[in-house]
Design an enzyme around this catalytic site. Structure first.
Site, PDB file in Angstrom:
ATOM      1  CG  ASN A 187      -6.362  -0.566   2.864  1.00 52.02           C
ATOM      2  OD1 ASN A 187      -5.906  -0.047   1.845  1.00 52.02           O
ATOM      3  ND2 ASN A 187      -5.643  -1.324   3.677  1.00 52.02           N
ATOM      4  CG  HIS A 235      -2.437   3.184   3.661  1.00 56.55           C
ATOM      5  ND1 HIS A 235      -3.268   3.135   2.561  1.00 56.55           N
ATOM      6  CD2 HIS A 235      -2.368   1.912   4.132  1.00 56.55           C
ATOM      7  CE1 HIS A 235      -3.665   1.901   2.377  1.00 56.55           C
ATOM      8  NE2 HIS A 235      -3.150   1.127   3.316  1.00 56.55           N
ATOM      9  CB  CYS A 239      -0.931   0.003   1.214  1.00 53.67           C
ATOM     10  SG  CYS A 239      -2.042  -1.397   1.240  1.00 53.67           S
TER      11      CYS A 239
HETATM   12  O1  UT7 Z   1      -2.850  -1.671   4.147  1.00 56.52           O
HETATM   13  C1  UT7 Z   1      -2.314  -2.509   5.146  1.00 56.52           C
HETATM   14  C2  UT7 Z   1      -3.218  -3.664   5.335  1.00 56.52           C
HETATM   15  N1  UT7 Z   1      -3.654  -4.016   6.622  1.00 56.52           N
HETATM   16  C3  UT7 Z   1      -4.010  -3.258   7.678  1.00 56.52           C
HETATM   17  O2  UT7 Z   1      -3.807  -2.121   7.738  1.00 56.52           O
HETATM   18  C4  UT7 Z   1      -4.674  -3.929   8.841  1.00 56.52           C
HETATM   19  C5  UT7 Z   1      -4.099  -3.588  10.167  1.00 56.52           C
HETATM   20  N2  UT7 Z   1      -4.865  -4.215  11.212  1.00 56.52           N
HETATM   21  C6  UT7 Z   1      -6.106  -3.819  11.575  1.00 56.52           C
HETATM   22  O3  UT7 Z   1      -6.636  -2.869  11.034  1.00 56.52           O
HETATM   23  C7  UT7 Z   1      -6.805  -4.535  12.715  1.00 56.52           C
HETATM   24  O4  UT7 Z   1      -5.867  -5.386  13.362  1.00 56.52           O
HETATM   25  C8  UT7 Z   1      -8.055  -5.351  12.283  1.00 56.52           C
HETATM   26  C9  UT7 Z   1      -9.167  -4.402  11.864  1.00 56.52           C
HETATM   27  C10 UT7 Z   1      -7.690  -6.262  11.113  1.00 56.52           C
HETATM   28  C11 UT7 Z   1      -8.574  -6.172  13.455  1.00 56.52           C
HETATM   29  O5  UT7 Z   1      -8.874  -5.341  14.560  1.00 56.52           O
HETATM   30  P1  UT7 Z   1      -8.272  -5.695  16.005  1.00 56.52           P
HETATM   31  O6  UT7 Z   1      -8.816  -4.699  16.937  1.00 56.52           O
HETATM   32  O7  UT7 Z   1      -6.784  -5.775  15.849  1.00 56.52           O
HETATM   33  O8  UT7 Z   1      -8.933  -7.109  16.308  1.00 56.52           O
HETATM   34  P2  UT7 Z   1      -8.193  -8.508  16.565  1.00 56.52           P
HETATM   35  O9  UT7 Z   1      -7.494  -8.974  15.327  1.00 56.52           O
HETATM   36  O10 UT7 Z   1      -7.407  -8.405  17.819  1.00 56.52           O
HETATM   37  O11 UT7 Z   1      -9.473  -9.424  16.794  1.00 56.52           O
HETATM   38  C12 UT7 Z   1     -10.355  -9.259  17.880  1.00 56.52           C
HETATM   39  C13 UT7 Z   1     -11.509 -10.221  17.696  1.00 56.52           C
HETATM   40  C14 UT7 Z   1     -11.060 -11.651  17.353  1.00 56.52           C
HETATM   41  O12 UT7 Z   1     -11.915 -12.525  18.033  1.00 56.52           O
HETATM   42  P3  UT7 Z   1     -11.439 -13.257  19.391  1.00 56.52           P
HETATM   43  O13 UT7 Z   1     -10.210 -14.029  19.002  1.00 56.52           O
HETATM   44  O14 UT7 Z   1     -11.146 -12.133  20.345  1.00 56.52           O
HETATM   45  O15 UT7 Z   1     -12.615 -14.081  19.744  1.00 56.52           O
HETATM   46  C15 UT7 Z   1     -11.327 -11.735  15.861  1.00 56.52           C
HETATM   47  O16 UT7 Z   1     -11.589 -13.065  15.450  1.00 56.52           O
HETATM   48  O17 UT7 Z   1     -12.340  -9.794  16.609  1.00 56.52           O
HETATM   49  C16 UT7 Z   1     -12.574 -10.903  15.730  1.00 56.52           C
HETATM   50  N3  UT7 Z   1     -12.789 -10.383  14.379  1.00 56.52           N
HETATM   51  C17 UT7 Z   1     -14.015 -10.001  13.957  1.00 56.52           C
HETATM   52  N4  UT7 Z   1     -15.222  -9.963  14.546  1.00 56.52           N
HETATM   53  C18 UT7 Z   1     -16.252  -9.503  13.831  1.00 56.52           C
HETATM   54  C19 UT7 Z   1     -11.886 -10.201  13.389  1.00 56.52           C
HETATM   55  N5  UT7 Z   1     -12.497  -9.707  12.311  1.00 56.52           N
HETATM   56  C20 UT7 Z   1     -13.815  -9.570  12.623  1.00 56.52           C
HETATM   57  C21 UT7 Z   1     -14.925  -9.098  11.924  1.00 56.52           C
HETATM   58  N6  UT7 Z   1     -16.118  -9.076  12.564  1.00 56.52           N
HETATM   59  N7  UT7 Z   1     -14.852  -8.656  10.666  1.00 56.52           N
END
Ligand code: UT7
Length: 332
Positions: free
Chosen positions: A289, A251, A114
């Site tokens: 994004n 970004h 990105c």
């Molecule tokens: O351009 C570069 C590309 N990537 C990025 O910029 C992404 C960078 N990362 C992020 O933006 C965030 O880490 C995410 C948005 C991907 C995730 O948010 P988070 O606050 O870091 O959540 P997490 O990964 O710690 O997950 C928390 C919970 C998990 O469940 P458990 O294990 O606590 O039960 C996930 O399975 O949220 C769950 N989860 C969801 N729940 C509902 C993950 N995705 C989803 C979803 N809907 N779409």
């Protein structure tokens, strides 16, 4: 040495809107989770006929029109992108053909996740400042929907498609002041493509939490290094430099990453609460994004809406797969 100014911008997003409510029907997620964790409400998805090339060509056509130059005046085309199909030859060549750019025009793609637009802009900046070319077009375009797994809730809620472009021209006045490029190849495996997909391209596979932590740190570091390239300023000098910046276009990956980076800047520079946050331009709510498109799209939209104006001092700061990161300091 010459200066390199942005004399025109353009952007394009596909018509189809994929909302959080659509996604609720596709994977185990909710509108509330997506908004709270990312700031995204909807994103644009390209049709079957649209590609990174067709979207980029429209954005570039609009940037050419905005700059008031003739298409023949473009002497070089640099494209930041990750989603060209087939991957070879370059998206730049397809775009040059579509727009009927001059026959001897050099064109090439920059693949840096990105961060591709920031890297491409830096290359264009050096080409213009060195006197090699007078007018260089820079495009950031991606069709992330082509490499997104719509059964993976960890990734499919984040991504969208689109394109943005700028025309850089040799000038007397200050333009792109400088750029800072960074990368950490040891973190490469945090953001890759899985082998399986229906199209054979592979799907984005991401360790979201770890990318999140990297992104916040990398954006802060790049903003500070582009203001203070030698890294010798103390925090008071850095604060004075930072206070001159009108806006930051980060970004658009996650509104929480953006605000987290802004809070970190406030704490590092001992700025009053909100002083960095108010500089952040956020368009993620409507577009998600869209990778290399996110920064030039936000730049174009902000100039059109009056959020930014000519003469403003702006930082463009990105991060992405690689892992890479970069910032460009610009006088508009
Ligand atoms: O351009 C570069 C590309 N990537 C990025 O910029 C992404 C960078 N990362 C992020 O933006 C965030 O880490 C995410 C948005 C991907 C995730 O948010 P988070 O606050 O870091 O959540 P997490 O990964 O710690 O997950 C928390 C919970 C998990 O469940 P458990 O294990 O606590 O039960 C996930 O399975 O949220 C769950 N989860 C969801 N729940 C509902 C993950 N995705 C989803 C979803 N809907 N779409």
């Amino acid at each position: 040495m010459y200066q390199a100014s942005i004399i025109g911008t353009g952007s394009y997003v596909p018509e189809w809107v994929l909302t959080n409510y659509h996604l609720e029907k596709m994977v185990d997620t909710s509108d509330q989770w997506i908004i709270e964790r990312t700031g995204i409400r909807e994103r644009r998805i390209a049709s079957g006929q649209e590609t990174n090339v067709t979207m980029g060509a429209i954005a570039l056509e609009r940037a050419i029109k905005d700059s008031g130059i003739h298409v023949e005046e473009i002497e070089c085309l640099v494209v930041g992108t990750n989603t060209t199909e087939p991957v070879w030859p370059s998206a730049g060549g397809h775009m040059a053909k579509l727009l009927d750019l001059q026959r001897d025009l050099p064109f090439f793609d920059v693949q840096a996740g990105c961060t591709g637009f920031n890297y491409a802009l830096f290359i264009a900046e050096t080409l213009v400042k060195s006197g090699q070319y007078r007018t260089v077009a820079v495009v950031g375009t991606d069709k992330l929907s082509s490499i997104t797994d719509y059964q993976d809730r960890n990734t499919c809620v984040l991504f969208g498609d689109g394109a943005g472009a700028v025309i850089l021209r040799q000038s007397e006045r200050e333009g792109i002041i400088r750029s800072h490029l960074g990368g950490n190849a040891k973190l490469r495996d945090l953001l890759t493509l899985s082998k399986k997909s229906s199209t054979g391209n592979g799907y984005i596979k991401m360790e979201g939490r770890k990318v999140y932590t990297f992104a916040k740190r990398a954006m802060v570091q790049s903003c500070l290094r582009v203001l203070d390239p030698s890294g010798t300023a103390d925090h008071k000098e850095l604060r004075l430099l930072f206070e001159q910046v009108n806006k930051i276009i980060p970004h658009q990956a996650n509104a929480r990453i953006i605000m987290g980076a802004a809070e970190e800047l406030e704490s590092r520079l001992e700025l009053p609460d909100g002083k960095a946050r108010e500089k952040m331009i956020i368009t993620i709510e409507q577009y998600g994004n869209n990778s290399c498109a996110s920064i030039p799209l936000a730049l174009d939209l902000s100039l059109r809406s009056g959020k930014l104006k000519r003469g403003d001092l702006v930082i463009l700061v990105g991060f992405g797969a690689g892992l890479t990161y970069a910032a460009n300091l610009i006088r508009l």
